[in-house]
Scaffold this motif. Structure first.
Motif, PDB file in Angstrom:
ATOM      1  N   SER A  59     -32.332  16.703  -2.156  1.00 11.98           N
ATOM      2  CA  SER A  59     -32.002  16.142  -3.480  1.00 11.98           C
ATOM      3  C   SER A  59     -32.388  17.104  -4.588  1.00 11.98           C
ATOM      4  CB  SER A  59     -32.713  14.808  -3.691  1.00 11.98           C
ATOM      5  OG  SER A  59     -32.259  13.867  -2.756  1.00 11.98           O
ATOM      6  N   GLN A  99     -28.787   9.997  -5.419  1.00  8.28           N
ATOM      7  CA  GLN A  99     -29.390   9.300  -4.287  1.00  8.28           C
ATOM      8  C   GLN A  99     -29.758   7.858  -4.643  1.00  8.28           C
ATOM      9  OE1 GLN A  99     -32.602  11.325  -2.347  1.00  8.28           O
ATOM     10  NE2 GLN A  99     -32.848   9.745  -0.822  1.00  8.28           N
ATOM     11  N   ASP A 170     -25.115  12.488  -2.608  1.00 12.74           N
ATOM     12  CA  ASP A 170     -26.485  12.507  -2.079  1.00 12.74           C
ATOM     13  C   ASP A 170     -26.734  11.200  -1.326  1.00 12.74           C
ATOM     14  OD1 ASP A 170     -29.051  13.159  -1.476  1.00 12.74           O
ATOM     15  OD2 ASP A 170     -29.723  13.434  -3.556  1.00 12.74           O
ATOM     16  N   GLU A 171     -26.658  11.269  -0.012  1.00  9.35           N
ATOM     17  CA  GLU A 171     -26.793  10.095   0.851  1.00  9.35           C
ATOM     18  C   GLU A 171     -25.907   8.938   0.362  1.00  9.35           C
ATOM     19  OE1 GLU A 171     -30.742   9.109   2.094  1.00  9.35           O
ATOM     20  OE2 GLU A 171     -31.427  11.155   1.858  1.00  9.35           O
TER      21      GLU A 171
END
Ligand SMILES: Nc1ncnc2c1ncn2[C@@H]1O[C@H](COP(=O)(O)OP(=O)(O)OP(=O)(O)O)[C@@H](O)[C@H]1O
Ligand SMILES: [Mg+2]
Lengths: 308, 270
Positions: A59, A99, A170-171
Motif C-alpha cells: 500500500s 485499501q 489495492d486489495e
C-alpha cells in the motif's frame, strides 16, 4: 536488473509505452523502511500484481504512485509525471481504489457515481458501471446501508467511473463473495481488453494468477522476485509433482514429465495406482515458498547481527 | 466542466447531504432558532429593553435578541459547520477520495460555500419569520436597512465560511473536531453580544471581542433590527458601519489566504 535511469526533473512523453516506472523507491518512517529500494516498470495495457505479506509495503508503494505519500528517495514516474507533482489533468487519467475507506455514505450509489462521473472529462455510463459491479438493485440505496462487500463494490465502481488509463486496485475484492469476485474478474478482463493498465495488490493468489500478466513479490519492503506469472519462483519450484499411495505409504516425485511417470507407474503396478494426483504448483505454493525462503535469509541475517 | 460549474455542482450535492445529517441540522441550523425562542419566552416577563427613564418605549426580549441570533447563525453556519464538516471529511477518507479525482480545490471550496449560503439563508429567513410572526417583532421598514442586512450578511457569511475552511486544519481528528471548534465559537458568542448584552461587558472584554468578526456582525444586525436610539449604548455611541465593513474585510482576506495556503486533501505525513 538494468533499466534506463529516468531523471527526476525530465518527464517522459505522456504517450510513452511505460505507464509506471519506479526506481530504487524508498519510504522510511523514522528509522523504519516501509519500502526499501524497489524497482519495476509497468507497460501500457499491462496488468501487474504486487504480492506480499501484511506489512510488506504494497500500500505504501501504491500510495506513493497515486501521489498520496511523498517518497524518501528514488524516482517514480506515473503516466510520465512525477506523482508528487501530479495535477488535475494527470488525476483525470487515473482510477484509484484505496485499501480502506470510511465515508459516512449519506448518498445513494447512483448519486455518488453520477457525481463522480461529472468530475471526469470522459466518464463511463453510470448505469453500466453500476451493473458491472452487480449493484443495479441497490442503485437507489444509501451507501451507508449497504453491506461491507457491497460498499467495496462501490469503491471499485468509483475507481473505474472516470475511464482511467491507469487503474490502481489495492486489495479490491476484500469482502467479496465468490460470485462477486468472478464478476469482478470479468470487469477487469473487459478493462484489459480496452487497454487499461492495471496495478493490483491482492492476497488471493488465484486472483493474481487469473488477472495479471506479471507480478512482483515484496517482503520487508524489498522486491524479492518479479516476472511473468508463470515464471515466478525458482525453476524447480514450478516442477509438477506426481503423488500416489501404495502399501509403503505416500510417494511423491517431482518431474517435468508427469505423464511419463504415471505411464511407467501404471506399467509396473499393472493396476490403477491408489490416490493418484498430478499437482502443478499453484501461484500460491510458489509464493509461499518464495516468502518463507526470504524470511529464512533475513532470520539468519538478524541472528548473525545479534551474535556479532 | 470548468471550475465554477463543478463548484455549483458540488454545492447542490453538498446541500443535499447537509440536510441528511441529523446532528448538524440541530447544532448549526436550528440552534439559533431554538435559542431565540427560549430567550423570547424566558425573558418575556422581565420587562422591556431600552425603555425611556419614564418607563415608556423599549422593545421585547425577542426583538432585543434577534440581531445577535442572526449574527450567531452566520457564524455557526460558516465557521462551526465547515470546520467540523471538513475535519470529519478529512478523517473519514472523503477528502482522500476526492484528492484522487480531478476535482479542483477551488471547486470544492465553491461547493462548501454554496452549501453554507443556501443553509444560512434559510436559517436567517426562518429566524426572521419566527421572530415576526411568533413573537411579534417589528421588522425594519426602510430599504436602506435591508440593504445593510444584505451586505453585512454576505460579508459575514463569506468571512465565516473562509475561516471555517482555514480552521478545519486545526483538529487532528474528526472525533476531536467538535471538541476543538465548539468552545471557540461558544466563547465568541458570549463575549460578542449574542447572549449577553454587549454594552454591559467590561471595556477590556469589549476590546478583546472587537478583534474578532462576530462582534461586528452582531453590531451590524443591531443597526438593522433595533431602533436608532440604541446606538447610544454602542462603543463610541455610533453604529460604525464603516468599521464593520473594514474588520470583516480584513478577516476575509486573511482567512482566504490561510485557507488556500493551508488546505490539503490529506495529511501527507500519515
Ligand atoms: N504512516 C505510517 N507511519 C509509520 N509506519 C507506517 C505508516 N504507514 C505504513 N507504515 C508501516 O509500513 C509497513 C508497510 O505498510 P503497508 O501498508 O504498505 O503494507 P501492505 O503491504 O499494504 O500490507 P497489507 O497487506 O496488510 O495491506 C508496515 O509495517 C506499516 O506498519
Ligand atoms: Mg496494504
Amino acid at each position: 536488473m538494468t533499466s534506463t535511469q529516468i531523471s527526476s526533473t525530465g518527464t517522459q512523453s505522456a504517450g510513452g509505452d511505460t505507464h509506471v516506472s519506479v526506481q530504487d523507491l524508498r519510504k522510511t518512517y523514522g528509522s523504519f523502511a516501509a519500502v526499501d529500494g524497489i524497482t519495476f516498470d509497468i507497460e501500457r495495457g499491462e496488468t501487474f500484481a504486487l504480492l506480499g505479506p501484511n506489512g510488506a509495503g504494497k500500500s505504501t508503494t501504491i500510495e506513493i504512485l497515486e501521489g498520496y505519500r511523498d517518497r524518501t528517495s528514488g524516482t517514480a514516474s506515473v503516466l510520465g509525471v512525477d506523482p508528487q507533482h501530479g495535477g488535475i489533468d494527470w488525476k483525470s487519467r487515473l482510477g484509484i481504489v484505496l485499501q480502506s475507506t470510511g465515508e459516512s455514505g449519506n448518498v445513494s450509489v447512483q448519486e455518488q457515481l453520477s457525481h463522480f462521473a461529472r468530475l471526469y472529462p470522459n466518464p463511463r455510463d453510470v448505469d453500466e458501471v453500476i451493473a458491472a459491479v452487480g449493484l443495479t438493485e441497490k442503485a437507489k440505496t444509501r451507501i451507508k446501508s449497504l453491506s461491507g462487500g457491497q460498499r467495496r463494490r462501490v469503491d471499485v465502481a468509483l475507481g473505474v467511473i472516470g475511464r482511467p488509463e491507469l487503474l490502481f486496485l489495492d486489495e479490491p475484492t476484500t469482502g467479496f463473495d465468490p460470485e462477486a469476485r468472478r464478476e469482478f474478474w470479468e470487469l477487469i478482463r473487459s478493462l484489459k481488453r480496452e487497454g487499461t493498465t492495471i496495478l493490483l495488490t491482492t492476497h488471493y493468489l488465484d486472483e493474481a494468477a487469473q488477472l495479471s500478466d506479471r507480478a512482483g513479490v515484496i517482503a520487508g519492503g524489498k522486491l524479492i522476485d518479479i516476472g511473468k506469472i508463470d515464471e515466478l519462483g525458482a525453476a524447480d519450484a514450478r516442477i509438477p509433482v506426481v503423488r500416489w499411495t501404495d502399501q509403503n505409504g505416500t510417494h511423491e516425485e517431482r518431474t517435468l514429465e508427469p505423464a511419463g511417470v504415471v505411464a511407467r507407474l501404471y506399467a509396473s503396478l499393472g493396476a490403477e495406482p491408489q490416490g493418484l494426483e498430478v499437482i502443478r504448483p499453484s501461484l500460491e505454493d510458489i509464493y509461499l515458498e518464495l516468502v518463507s525462503a526470504y524470511e529464512k535469509t533475513t532470520d539468519v541475517k538478524s541472528t548473525e547481527k545479534e551474535l556479532s | 466542466m470548468n471550475t465554477i460549474a463543478l463548484g455549483v455542482d458540488r454545492a447542490r450535492y453538498e446541500t443535499k447531504i447537509y440536510f441528511r445529517q441529523g446532528d448538524t441540522i440541530f447544532f448549526t441550523f436550528l440552534f439559533p432558532i431554538v435559542m431565540l425562542s427560549i430567550f423570547s419566552v424566558a425573558f418575556s416577563s422581565a420587562g422591556k429593553y431600552g425603555t425611556n427613564p419614564d418607563g415608556s418605549g423599549g422593545i421585547t426580549a425577542a426583538a432585543f435578541y434577534l440581531p445577535g441570533m442572526i449574527a450567531a447563525g452566520i457564524l455557526l453556519s460558516g465557521i462551526q459547520n465547515l470546520a467540523v464538516d471538513i475535519a470529519m471529511e478529512r478523517s473519514d477518507g472523503t477528502l482522500k477520495r476526492l484528492g484522487g479525482t480531478p476535482l479542483p480545490v477551488v471547486s470544492y471550496f465553491i461547493g462548501k460555500f454554496g452549501q453554507v449560503l443556501v443553509t444560512s439563508l434559510l436559517q436567517i429567513a426562518l429566524l426572521i419569520l419566527i421572530a415576526h410572526f411568533a413573537f411579534g417583532v417589528a421588522l425594519p421598514t426602510e430599504a436602506a436597512k435591508w440593504g445593510t442586512l444584505a451586505w453585512v450578511y454576505l460579508l459575514g457569511i463569506t468571512t465565516s465560511a473562509v475561516l471555517g475552511i482555514a480552521l478545519s486544519r486545526v483538529p487532528r481528528t474528526g472525533k476531536s473536531a467538535t471538541a476543538v471548534i465548539i468552545p471557540i465559537v461558544l466563547v465568541l458568542q458570549f463575549i460578542s453580544g449574542v447572549y449577553l448584552q454587549f454594552s454591559l461587558l467590561p471595556t477590556w472584554l469589549q476590546n478583546i471581542a472587537s478583534v474578532f468578526p462576530l462582534k461586528w456582525m452582531a453590531q451590524g444586525m443591531r443597526y438593522v433590527f433595533l431602533p436608532d436610539t440604541f446606538s447610544k449604548v454602542e462603543q463610541g455611541s455610533t453604529w460604525n458601519l464603516g468599521t464593520i465593513a473594514l474588520v470583516l474585510a480584513i478577516w476575509l482576506v486573511g482567512g482566504l489566504i490561510a485557507a488556500r495556503l493551508t488546505f490539503r486533501w490529506i495529511r501527507k505525513d500519515s
